[in-house]
Write a protein that holds these residues in place. Sequence first.
Motif, PDB file in Angstrom:
ATOM      1  N   MET A   1       0.838  -1.184   0.000  1.00 46.78           N
ATOM      2  CA  MET A   1       0.000   0.000   0.000  1.00 46.78           C
ATOM      3  C   MET A   1       0.883   1.248   0.000  1.00 46.78           C
ATOM      4  SD  MET A   1      -3.563   0.032   1.008  1.00 46.78           S
ATOM      5  CE  MET A   1      -4.194  -0.053   2.635  1.00 46.78           C
ATOM      6  N   ALA A   2       0.514   2.208  -0.794  1.00 48.49           N
ATOM      7  CA  ALA A   2       1.231   3.469  -0.856  1.00 48.49           C
ATOM      8  C   ALA A   2       0.541   4.468   0.065  1.00 48.49           C
ATOM      9  CB  ALA A   2       1.248   3.967  -2.288  1.00 48.49           C
ATOM     10  N   LYS A   3       1.011   5.710   0.022  1.00 48.21           N
ATOM     11  CA  LYS A   3       0.387   6.713   0.888  1.00 48.21           C
ATOM     12  C   LYS A   3      -1.064   6.948   0.501  1.00 48.21           C
ATOM     13  CE  LYS A   3       2.446  10.398  -1.841  1.00 48.21           C
ATOM     14  NZ  LYS A   3       3.287  11.555  -1.838  1.00 48.21           N
ATOM     15  N   TYR A   4      -1.856   7.407   1.443  1.00 49.63           N
ATOM     16  CA  TYR A   4      -3.278   7.714   1.266  1.00 49.63           C
ATOM     17  C   TYR A   4      -4.098   6.507   0.832  1.00 49.63           C
ATOM     18  CZ  TYR A   4      -1.091  12.241   1.462  1.00 49.63           C
ATOM     19  OH  TYR A   4      -0.312  13.310   1.839  1.00 49.63           O
ATOM     20  N   ASN A   5      -3.667   5.320   1.196  1.00 43.56           N
ATOM     21  CA  ASN A   5      -4.381   4.063   0.969  1.00 43.56           C
ATOM     22  C   ASN A   5      -4.565   3.681  -0.503  1.00 43.56           C
ATOM     23  OD1 ASN A   5      -4.694   3.501   3.717  1.00 43.56           O
ATOM     24  ND2 ASN A   5      -6.424   4.891   3.823  1.00 43.56           N
ATOM     25  N   ASN A   6      -3.866   4.363  -1.421  1.00 40.57           N
ATOM     26  CA  ASN A   6      -3.972   3.923  -2.812  1.00 40.57           C
ATOM     27  C   ASN A   6      -3.081   2.704  -3.007  1.00 40.57           C
ATOM     28  OD1 ASN A   6      -1.707   5.682  -2.544  1.00 40.57           O
ATOM     29  ND2 ASN A   6      -1.522   5.748  -4.754  1.00 40.57           N
ATOM     30  N   VAL A   7      -3.495   1.821  -3.885  1.00 44.40           N
ATOM     31  CA  VAL A   7      -2.790   0.577  -4.119  1.00 44.40           C
ATOM     32  C   VAL A   7      -2.155   0.636  -5.503  1.00 44.40           C
ATOM     33  CG1 VAL A   7      -3.086  -1.919  -4.357  1.00 44.40           C
ATOM     34  CG2 VAL A   7      -4.459  -0.671  -2.702  1.00 44.40           C
ATOM     35  N   LYS A   8      -0.841   0.359  -5.564  1.00 44.33           N
ATOM     36  CA  LYS A   8      -0.177   0.298  -6.870  1.00 44.33           C
ATOM     37  C   LYS A   8      -0.846  -0.806  -7.675  1.00 44.33           C
ATOM     38  CE  LYS A   8       3.736   2.837  -6.067  1.00 44.33           C
ATOM     39  NZ  LYS A   8       4.302   3.836  -6.912  1.00 44.33           N
ATOM     40  N   TYR A   9      -1.077  -0.517  -8.975  1.00 33.38           N
ATOM     41  CA  TYR A   9      -1.824  -1.476  -9.790  1.00 33.38           C
ATOM     42  C   TYR A   9      -1.275  -1.486 -11.209  1.00 33.38           C
ATOM     43  CZ  TYR A   9      -5.897  -3.997 -11.590  1.00 33.38           C
ATOM     44  OH  TYR A   9      -6.727  -4.921 -12.168  1.00 33.38           O
ATOM     45  N   LYS A  10      -0.742  -2.619 -11.630  1.00 26.16           N
ATOM     46  CA  LYS A  10      -0.240  -2.827 -12.990  1.00 26.16           C
ATOM     47  C   LYS A  10       0.677  -1.706 -13.469  1.00 26.16           C
ATOM     48  CE  LYS A  10      -3.960  -5.834 -14.485  1.00 26.16           C
ATOM     49  NZ  LYS A  10      -4.859  -6.216 -15.551  1.00 26.16           N
ATOM     50  N   GLY A  11       1.600  -1.297 -12.593  1.00 17.84           N
ATOM     51  CA  GLY A  11       2.579  -0.281 -12.953  1.00 17.84           C
ATOM     52  C   GLY A  11       2.125   1.155 -12.737  1.00 17.84           C
TER      53      GLY A  11
END
Length: 116
Positions: A1-11
Amino acid sequence: MAKYNNVKYKGYDSIREYRRAQTLKLLEKKGVISDLQEQVKYELIPSQYEHFEVQGVRKMLKKKRLIERSVSYCADFLYYRDGELIVEDSKGMRTKDYIIKRKLMLSVHGIKIKEV
């Protein structure tokens, strides 16, 4: 998980950014937009240096020391639609840093960022 709860997705930095990229790629394929680019960096404030001289073996040498790093903004997407440049950012959360950079983009480069 990255900052602010966003999830890295397919690059991409988030699922929102990935989905927007897919939409823009489709629009480019259909000829609605052109020259799609991703992660385009704009310098907002250049690096600041202190200039000084030091005595070398044979002559005075001019040197510089970094005192402040540059400030830049990285646009998620850049493309042309009907001949107009569009700079776009997939925003879930508008941080204070982002808001200042958005204002600097308009002031320095004359570009209003489109938020999606």
